[in-house]
Scaffold this motif. Structure first.
Motif, PDB file in Angstrom:
ATOM      1  N   ALA A 211       0.702  -1.233  -0.023  1.00 45.34           N
ATOM      2  CA  ALA A 211       0.159   0.024  -0.024  1.00 45.34           C
ATOM      3  C   ALA A 211       0.949   1.351   0.113  1.00 45.34           C
ATOM      4  CB  ALA A 211      -0.820   0.026   1.168  1.00 45.34           C
ATOM      5  N   ALA A 212       0.355   2.583  -0.189  1.00 41.80           N
ATOM      6  CA  ALA A 212       0.915   3.734  -0.228  1.00 41.80           C
ATOM      7  C   ALA A 212       0.984   4.102   1.089  1.00 41.80           C
ATOM      8  CB  ALA A 212       0.209   4.862  -0.869  1.00 41.80           C
ATOM      9  N   ILE A 213       2.114   4.716   1.321  1.00 37.46           N
ATOM     10  CA  ILE A 213       2.562   5.319   2.801  1.00 37.46           C
ATOM     11  C   ILE A 213       1.351   5.987   3.363  1.00 37.46           C
ATOM     12  CG2 ILE A 213       4.023   6.806   4.105  1.00 37.46           C
ATOM     13  CD1 ILE A 213       6.503   5.999   2.392  1.00 37.46           C
ATOM     14  N   MET A 214       0.863   6.816   2.545  1.00 42.61           N
ATOM     15  CA  MET A 214      -0.315   7.931   3.165  1.00 42.61           C
ATOM     16  C   MET A 214      -1.444   6.646   3.581  1.00 42.61           C
ATOM     17  SD  MET A 214      -1.384  10.660   3.753  1.00 42.61           S
ATOM     18  CE  MET A 214      -0.744  11.862   3.009  1.00 42.61           C
ATOM     19  N   THR A 215      -1.884   5.649   2.813  1.00 43.15           N
ATOM     20  CA  THR A 215      -2.696   4.821   3.299  1.00 43.15           C
ATOM     21  C   THR A 215      -2.523   4.076   4.624  1.00 43.15           C
ATOM     22  OG1 THR A 215      -3.170   4.119   0.964  1.00 43.15           O
ATOM     23  CG2 THR A 215      -3.943   2.676   2.397  1.00 43.15           C
ATOM     24  N   VAL A 216      -1.085   3.673   4.934  1.00 47.49           N
ATOM     25  CA  VAL A 216      -0.672   3.007   6.264  1.00 47.49           C
ATOM     26  C   VAL A 216      -0.878   4.422   7.245  1.00 47.49           C
ATOM     27  CG1 VAL A 216       1.209   2.323   7.409  1.00 47.49           C
ATOM     28  CG2 VAL A 216       0.756   1.612   5.300  1.00 47.49           C
ATOM     29  N   GLN A 217      -0.393   5.624   7.070  1.00 48.59           N
ATOM     30  CA  GLN A 217      -0.501   6.446   7.890  1.00 48.59           C
ATOM     31  C   GLN A 217      -2.043   6.790   8.350  1.00 48.59           C
ATOM     32  OE1 GLN A 217       1.359   9.741   5.638  1.00 48.59           O
ATOM     33  NE2 GLN A 217       3.579   9.151   7.031  1.00 48.59           N
ATOM     34  N   ASN A 218      -3.028   6.560   7.585  1.00 48.15           N
ATOM     35  CA  ASN A 218      -4.320   6.738   7.877  1.00 48.15           C
ATOM     36  C   ASN A 218      -4.863   5.510   8.798  1.00 48.15           C
ATOM     37  OD1 ASN A 218      -4.723   9.296   6.311  1.00 48.15           O
ATOM     38  ND2 ASN A 218      -5.325   8.034   4.298  1.00 48.15           N
ATOM     39  N   ALA A 219      -4.297   4.269   8.555  1.00 42.45           N
ATOM     40  CA  ALA A 219      -4.623   3.219   9.134  1.00 42.45           C
ATOM     41  C   ALA A 219      -4.172   3.523  10.631  1.00 42.45           C
ATOM     42  CB  ALA A 219      -3.923   1.972   8.576  1.00 42.45           C
ATOM     43  N   ILE A 220      -2.783   3.848  10.875  1.00 37.73           N
ATOM     44  CA  ILE A 220      -2.300   4.421  12.102  1.00 37.73           C
ATOM     45  C   ILE A 220      -3.276   5.369  12.707  1.00 37.73           C
ATOM     46  CG2 ILE A 220      -0.237   5.207  13.148  1.00 37.73           C
ATOM     47  CD1 ILE A 220       0.108   2.361  12.168  1.00 37.73           C
ATOM     48  N   ARG A 221      -3.689   6.468  11.910  1.00 34.97           N
ATOM     49  CA  ARG A 221      -4.389   7.280  12.754  1.00 34.97           C
ATOM     50  C   ARG A 221      -5.676   6.686  13.222  1.00 34.97           C
ATOM     51  NH1 ARG A 221      -8.873   9.331  10.893  1.00 34.97           N
ATOM     52  NH2 ARG A 221      -8.414   8.634   8.665  1.00 34.97           N
ATOM     53  N   LEU A 222      -6.341   5.825  12.617  1.00 36.02           N
ATOM     54  CA  LEU A 222      -7.522   5.152  13.255  1.00 36.02           C
ATOM     55  C   LEU A 222      -7.085   4.510  14.455  1.00 36.02           C
ATOM     56  CD1 LEU A 222      -9.401   3.394  10.337  1.00 36.02           C
ATOM     57  CD2 LEU A 222     -10.162   5.533  11.634  1.00 36.02           C
ATOM     58  N   LEU A 223      -5.976   3.897  14.522  1.00 38.60           N
ATOM     59  CA  LEU A 223      -5.706   3.212  15.710  1.00 38.60           C
ATOM     60  C   LEU A 223      -5.262   4.241  16.909  1.00 38.60           C
ATOM     61  CD1 LEU A 223      -3.318   0.212  14.089  1.00 38.60           C
ATOM     62  CD2 LEU A 223      -5.907   0.041  14.911  1.00 38.60           C
ATOM     63  N   ARG A 224      -4.702   5.142  16.261  1.00 38.40           N
ATOM     64  CA  ARG A 224      -4.326   6.219  17.496  1.00 38.40           C
ATOM     65  C   ARG A 224      -5.730   6.852  18.094  1.00 38.40           C
ATOM     66  NH1 ARG A 224      -1.172   9.484  14.484  1.00 38.40           N
ATOM     67  NH2 ARG A 224      -2.894  11.026  14.030  1.00 38.40           N
ATOM     68  N   GLU A 225      -6.429   7.116  17.444  1.00 34.69           N
ATOM     69  CA  GLU A 225      -7.997   7.707  17.579  1.00 34.69           C
ATOM     70  C   GLU A 225      -8.808   6.594  18.378  1.00 34.69           C
ATOM     71  OE1 GLU A 225      -9.510   8.796  14.074  1.00 34.69           O
ATOM     72  OE2 GLU A 225      -8.539  10.602  13.790  1.00 34.69           O
ATOM     73  N   GLU A 226      -8.326   5.357  18.445  1.00 35.03           N
ATOM     74  CA  GLU A 226      -9.031   4.366  19.254  1.00 35.03           C
ATOM     75  C   GLU A 226      -8.232   3.931  20.447  1.00 35.03           C
ATOM     76  OE1 GLU A 226      -9.525   0.771  16.749  1.00 35.03           O
ATOM     77  OE2 GLU A 226     -10.321   2.043  15.223  1.00 35.03           O
ATOM     78  N   GLY A 227      -6.997   4.754  20.582  1.00 34.60           N
ATOM     79  CA  GLY A 227      -6.406   4.467  21.837  1.00 34.60           C
ATOM     80  C   GLY A 227      -5.356   3.367  21.919  1.00 34.60           C
ATOM     81  N   LEU A 228      -5.300   2.748  20.616  1.00 38.08           N
ATOM     82  CA  LEU A 228      -4.516   1.393  20.586  1.00 38.08           C
ATOM     83  C   LEU A 228      -2.915   1.456  20.474  1.00 38.08           C
ATOM     84  CD1 LEU A 228      -6.904  -0.740  18.458  1.00 38.08           C
ATOM     85  CD2 LEU A 228      -6.566  -0.890  20.950  1.00 38.08           C
ATOM     86  N   VAL A 229      -2.649   2.821  19.731  1.00 37.19           N
ATOM     87  CA  VAL A 229      -1.268   3.142  19.492  1.00 37.19           C
ATOM     88  C   VAL A 229      -0.968   4.394  19.908  1.00 37.19           C
ATOM     89  CG1 VAL A 229      -0.816   1.350  17.572  1.00 37.19           C
ATOM     90  CG2 VAL A 229      -1.462   3.644  17.101  1.00 37.19           C
TER      91      VAL A 229
END
Length: 122
Positions: A43-61
């Motif tokens: 995947a594109a780096i931006m796609t992964v960054q969006n995934a990480i953003r979701l996990l951060r918002e969920e408090g997982l990372v």
């Protein structure tokens, strides 16, 4: 990895979420960089960054500039780290809207190709 009903970043976030919650990635563990995950998931780096953003918002990372991405100390256990029910509902609705937009984008592209083919046949 690709799912027709969900955008790639949601699929990646889901996979990483499962790995965090099942203990594959332990509390406090430093995760790979977005670049490494991008290569791993194709995947594109931006796609992964969006995934990480979701996990951060969920408090997982937790992300720390210059240091990396870390699994939260108590992923999924601390009420302080979990999103409110309202936030979770909004994010769920937003994920559905994004998935539908992706599906519609695919249909529009197919229609455009059909129209182009018909026009070039004139």
């Amino acid at each position: 990895m690709q799912s027709e009903s969900q955008p790639p970043y949601v699929v990646i976030a889901g996979d990483l979420r499962r790995k965090i919650l099942d203990g594959t990635f332990g509390p406090g563990e430093r995760l790979a960089t977005a670049k490494v995950f991008a290569k791993e998931y194709g995947a594109a780096i931006m796609t992964v960054q969006n995934a990480i953003r979701l996990l951060r918002e969920e408090g997982l990372v937790i992300t720390q500039q210059g240091r990396g991405i870390f699994v939260s100390a108590n992923p999924g256990e601390s009420a302080d780290q979990r999103p409110s029910a309202e936030f979770a509902a909004v994010m769920s609705s937003l994920d559905k809207v994004i998935a539908e937009l992706g599906r519609l984008d695919g249909r529009v592209r197919e229609l455009e190709q059909t129209v182009d083919a018909l026009q070039s046949g004139d």
